[in-house]
Write an enzyme that holds these catalytic residues in place. Structure first.
Site, PDB file in Angstrom:
ATOM      1  N   HIS A 116      -8.096  -1.803  -4.681  1.00 32.31           N
ATOM      2  CA  HIS A 116      -7.236  -2.984  -4.839  1.00 32.31           C
ATOM      3  C   HIS A 116      -5.792  -2.553  -5.105  1.00 32.31           C
ATOM      4  O   HIS A 116      -4.854  -3.036  -4.456  1.00 32.31           O
ATOM      5  CB  HIS A 116      -7.790  -3.824  -5.996  1.00 32.31           C
ATOM      6  CG  HIS A 116      -6.987  -5.037  -6.339  1.00 32.31           C
ATOM      7  ND1 HIS A 116      -7.483  -6.315  -6.215  1.00 32.31           N
ATOM      8  CD2 HIS A 116      -5.717  -5.185  -6.819  1.00 32.31           C
ATOM      9  CE1 HIS A 116      -6.563  -7.177  -6.599  1.00 32.31           C
ATOM     10  NE2 HIS A 116      -5.481  -6.513  -6.985  1.00 32.31           N
ATOM     11  N   GLU A 117      -5.603  -1.633  -6.055  1.00 30.14           N
ATOM     12  CA  GLU A 117      -4.251  -1.206  -6.426  1.00 30.14           C
ATOM     13  C   GLU A 117      -3.617  -0.334  -5.352  1.00 30.14           C
ATOM     14  O   GLU A 117      -2.404  -0.420  -5.110  1.00 30.14           O
ATOM     15  CB  GLU A 117      -4.285  -0.463  -7.765  1.00 30.14           C
ATOM     16  CG  GLU A 117      -4.738  -1.312  -8.946  1.00 30.14           C
ATOM     17  CD  GLU A 117      -3.877  -2.548  -9.153  1.00 30.14           C
ATOM     18  OE1 GLU A 117      -2.671  -2.505  -8.797  1.00 30.14           O
ATOM     19  OE2 GLU A 117      -4.396  -3.553  -9.658  1.00 30.14           O
ATOM     20  N   HIS A 174      -2.004  -2.454  -2.757  1.00 28.93           N
ATOM     21  CA  HIS A 174      -0.672  -2.921  -3.166  1.00 28.93           C
ATOM     22  C   HIS A 174       0.372  -1.836  -2.902  1.00 28.93           C
ATOM     23  O   HIS A 174       1.459  -2.113  -2.371  1.00 28.93           O
ATOM     24  CB  HIS A 174      -0.666  -3.248  -4.664  1.00 28.93           C
ATOM     25  CG  HIS A 174      -1.316  -4.539  -5.024  1.00 28.93           C
ATOM     26  ND1 HIS A 174      -1.015  -5.727  -4.412  1.00 28.93           N
ATOM     27  CD2 HIS A 174      -2.244  -4.836  -5.983  1.00 28.93           C
ATOM     28  CE1 HIS A 174      -1.734  -6.706  -4.947  1.00 28.93           C
ATOM     29  NE2 HIS A 174      -2.487  -6.188  -5.898  1.00 28.93           N
TER      30      HIS A 174
END
Length: 380
Positions: A67-68, A71
């Site tokens: 998820h990170e 980003h």
């Protein structure tokens, strides 16, 4: 959020883990192994429950890292620098340097994280369906179903329109697009975060009072974190407006007093301490910064050890220094400065020290910027 130790690099971005991750990791593993799995699948060996619980917790954190990383990758593609990724108690954070250049970039950077979590949830859910159709009805199916549910839940929670969640970034992008005002958009998203945090605290306390126990307290703790983070984002947004266009050279204290790392703490206290106006002293070697010593660091050395302790031994080390160039925008420096324990940046040109930026320098710049932005008739 500082990393306690580094895992390495993914997509060229340093990845670290804060010690607080251990808390949530153990809570997840314990909840699955000691409660959820034994209830759903009785009469299995204890080791099997713990193996399934630990494996599910590890895969969950791998998904959180994905998820990170998403980003970070999209941020880099949109022209932002990524200082690192840190996993911690409340999930993860990708440390971005600078701001998205437009609402579209903001939307892409914020939206990709929940999308990745959603896709992971659908992926694990699909495998769970295949496993169930194959006749498996044990811990493997339970682990896959839990991973599917937790990733979908993570995606849904993250798109709630409240800062500092990804949904808050999406809300900021929408308001920014509609109004053309980035600061107003940031304030709207931050206040939405405050409201969500207050609701979670209230709901958590109600759940605790009616017998939900730790689950209610955990919800309240998340709400408390959201309120604190949202308040910090609003302050940062207003500060960013006041400091827009201000360079580091405009606020730094030029040519600060320096000292050698070889000077003893006793010599510093006896002969230099009261001669300085500032509470921080850069240490240099042939003009190059090699450390930073503060009064707080000196105060922590017992009197009997000061004669045998050098400033270099108690200073912020060279690899921990926050360095800036004179032409750098002050807004770009602030995120790095907030992560520094000593709260100061050394300004360097051609590898030589030319100035220092302290919290009081920032405060004066904010006051000047706030006065500049006021309508003429409102100044007194």
């Amino acid at each position: 959020m500082r990393a306690s130790f580094r895992l390495g690099r993914i997509a060229g971005v340093p990845v670290g883990v804060n010690w607080s991750v251990l808390v949530i990791f153990l809570l997840i593993a314990w909840g699955l192994s000691a409660s959820q799995f034994p209830r759903a699948y009785p009469d299995r060996p204890t080791w099997a429950y713990w193996l399934a619980g630990l494996a599910a917790a590890v895969v969950f954190f791998v998904g959180l890292l994905a998820h990170e990383v998403s980003h970070a990758v999209v941020a880099k593609r949109n022209g932002l620098q990524v200082q690192g990724i840190t996993l911690w108690l409340f999930g993860g954070v990708a440390e971005l340097r600078g701001e998205a250049k437009d609402p579209g970039a903001e939307l892409r950077i914020a939206g990709v994280g929940p999308l990745v979590s959603l896709l992971l949830g659908l992926f694990f859910g699909g495998i769970a369906v295949v496993v169930a159709l194959a006749g498996e009805n044990g811990l493997l199916l339970g682990s896959l179903a839990w991973l599917a549910g937790i990733n979908v839940l993570l995606a849904v929670f993250n798109i709630l329109p409240a800062a500092p969640l990804d949904g808050g970034r999406l809300l900021r992008a929408a308001v920014w697009k509609a109004t053309g005002d980035r600061t107003k958009a940031s304030v709207v998203a931050a206040r939405a975060g405050w409201v969500l945090g207050a609701l979670l605290i209230g709901l958590g306390l109600v759940q605790f009072l009616v017998g939900a126990g730790v689950g209610g307290l955990w919800l309240a703790l998340i709400g408390w974190f959201l309120i604190g983070a949202a308040g910090a984002e609003e302050r940062q947004a207003r500060m960013g407006t006041a400091l827009r266009g201000v360079r580091v050279a405009d606020v730094m204290t030029p040519q600060p007093q320096t000292a050698s790392a070889e000077m003893t703490v006793a010599d510093f206290v006896d002969h230099y301490l009261f001669a300085y106006r500032h509470s921080a002293l850069p240490l240099v070697d042939e003009g190059r910064p090699v450390g930073l010593v503060t009064l707080d660091r000196v105060r922590g050395i017992p009197a009997e050890r000061r004669a045998a302790t050098t400033l270099g031994e108690v200073s912020c080390r060279a690899d921990q220094l926050v360095l800036a160039s004179p032409e750098e925008q002050l807004n770009d420096l602030l995120p790095r400065l907030s992560e520094c324990a000593d709260g100061r940046a050394l300004v360097v040109a051609d590898q030589r020290l030319v100035g220092i930026v302290s919290p009081s320098d920032i405060s004066r710049a904010v006051q000047r910027g706030s006065l500049r932005d006021q309508p003429v008739g409102s100044r007194h």
